[in-house]
Design a protein around this motif. Sequence first.
Motif, PDB file in Angstrom:
ATOM      1  N   ILE A  66       0.871  -1.167   0.000  1.00  0.00           N
ATOM      2  CA  ILE A  66       0.000   0.000   0.000  1.00  0.00           C
ATOM      3  C   ILE A  66       0.910   1.219   0.000  1.00  0.00           C
ATOM      4  CG2 ILE A  66      -0.289  -0.048   2.534  1.00  0.00           C
ATOM      5  CD1 ILE A  66      -3.135   1.134   2.025  1.00  0.00           C
ATOM      6  N   GLN A  67       0.642   2.127  -0.919  1.00  0.00           N
ATOM      7  CA  GLN A  67       1.472   3.314  -1.027  1.00  0.00           C
ATOM      8  C   GLN A  67       0.622   4.559  -0.790  1.00  0.00           C
ATOM      9  OE1 GLN A  67       3.307   4.898  -4.832  1.00  0.00           O
ATOM     10  NE2 GLN A  67       5.167   4.347  -3.719  1.00  0.00           N
ATOM     11  N   ALA A  77       6.029  10.016  -1.399  1.00  0.00           N
ATOM     12  CA  ALA A  77       5.264   8.767  -1.369  1.00  0.00           C
ATOM     13  C   ALA A  77       5.906   7.834  -0.349  1.00  0.00           C
ATOM     14  CB  ALA A  77       5.240   8.105  -2.740  1.00  0.00           C
ATOM     15  N   VAL A  78       5.069   7.141   0.395  1.00  0.00           N
ATOM     16  CA  VAL A  78       5.570   6.192   1.387  1.00  0.00           C
ATOM     17  C   VAL A  78       4.847   4.865   1.186  1.00  0.00           C
ATOM     18  CG1 VAL A  78       5.758   5.637   3.838  1.00  0.00           C
ATOM     19  CG2 VAL A  78       6.066   8.000   3.071  1.00  0.00           C
ATOM     20  N   SER A  79       5.615   3.796   1.014  1.00  0.00           N
ATOM     21  CA  SER A  79       5.033   2.471   0.840  1.00  0.00           C
ATOM     22  C   SER A  79       5.145   1.687   2.137  1.00  0.00           C
ATOM     23  CB  SER A  79       5.768   1.703  -0.264  1.00  0.00           C
ATOM     24  OG  SER A  79       5.592   2.342  -1.500  1.00  0.00           O
ATOM     25  N   ILE A  80       4.114   0.941   2.431  1.00  0.00           N
ATOM     26  CA  ILE A  80       4.131   0.053   3.583  1.00  0.00           C
ATOM     27  C   ILE A  80       3.927  -1.365   3.073  1.00  0.00           C
ATOM     28  CG2 ILE A  80       2.875  -0.637   5.672  1.00  0.00           C
ATOM     29  CD1 ILE A  80       2.319   2.321   6.182  1.00  0.00           C
ATOM     30  N   THR A  81       4.781  -2.259   3.543  1.00  0.00           N
ATOM     31  CA  THR A  81       4.670  -3.673   3.179  1.00  0.00           C
ATOM     32  C   THR A  81       3.936  -4.376   4.306  1.00  0.00           C
ATOM     33  OG1 THR A  81       6.799  -3.526   2.052  1.00  0.00           O
ATOM     34  CG2 THR A  81       5.953  -5.731   2.512  1.00  0.00           C
ATOM     35  N   PRO A  82       2.654  -4.671   4.130  1.00  0.00           N
ATOM     36  CA  PRO A  82       1.908  -5.285   5.228  1.00  0.00           C
ATOM     37  C   PRO A  82       2.271  -6.750   5.410  1.00  0.00           C
ATOM     38  CG  PRO A  82       0.486  -5.007   3.317  1.00  0.00           C
ATOM     39  CD  PRO A  82       1.826  -4.447   2.944  1.00  0.00           C
TER      40      PRO A  82
END
Length: 200
Positions: free
Chosen positions: A130-131, A160-165
């Motif tokens: 999710i970015q 932009a910041v991406s999170i790797t769930p």
Amino acid sequence: MQEMRLFYTPVWRTNLAADTPDWPAQRAAMLARIEVLEVAAQGVERTNFDGWQSDDDLYRHAEFGWLIGRIMALANQVAPEFSPRGVFDDGLLWANVNRRGHFNALHTHPDAVLSGCVYLKIDHADQGLIQFLDAREGSPTSHWRCYTKLGASTPLMEQAVSITPVEGDILFFPGWLRHWVTPNQTDEARVSVAFNIRMN
Ligand SMILES: [Fe+2]
């Protein structure tokens, strides 16, 4: 010197699996219900490109009762950041199933002050990140040349910041924060439950 943080953009993250003793059973029950719904219903088209999205009334199904309770309890921990007298007391809940190539287009959740997502099935990082995109009008996002001068970015300058769930993660974010989900590059389904929470 005092720093005042104006118009800050919080994103909250914790993991439900870590403090839910019966997480495996709860997770299995929710996934089973989503599977049944996916077979029975065509689903809706909103932000999903080819992925399956349920109606937003998952709360009607008993398997999600405990999850609603957890979501609302966590939401109310951050409610004072939205309103000194505020209590979150209503919400919508829906499932997303993204298979290979499926993704969710850039969007906001305009009907909600607070939104979020719970990740039920994530096996690999390349099933979709999710970015979040910078919400600040006139920010460095629109002046990319800054980066060529400054080199590495900082939280202040990030666009932009991406999170790797991972499985069990739950994210909360303001409904106005733009975000999208990158394509699932695997043959394993990526299953999440998203929500909108209202403060009445
Ligand atoms: Fe979303």
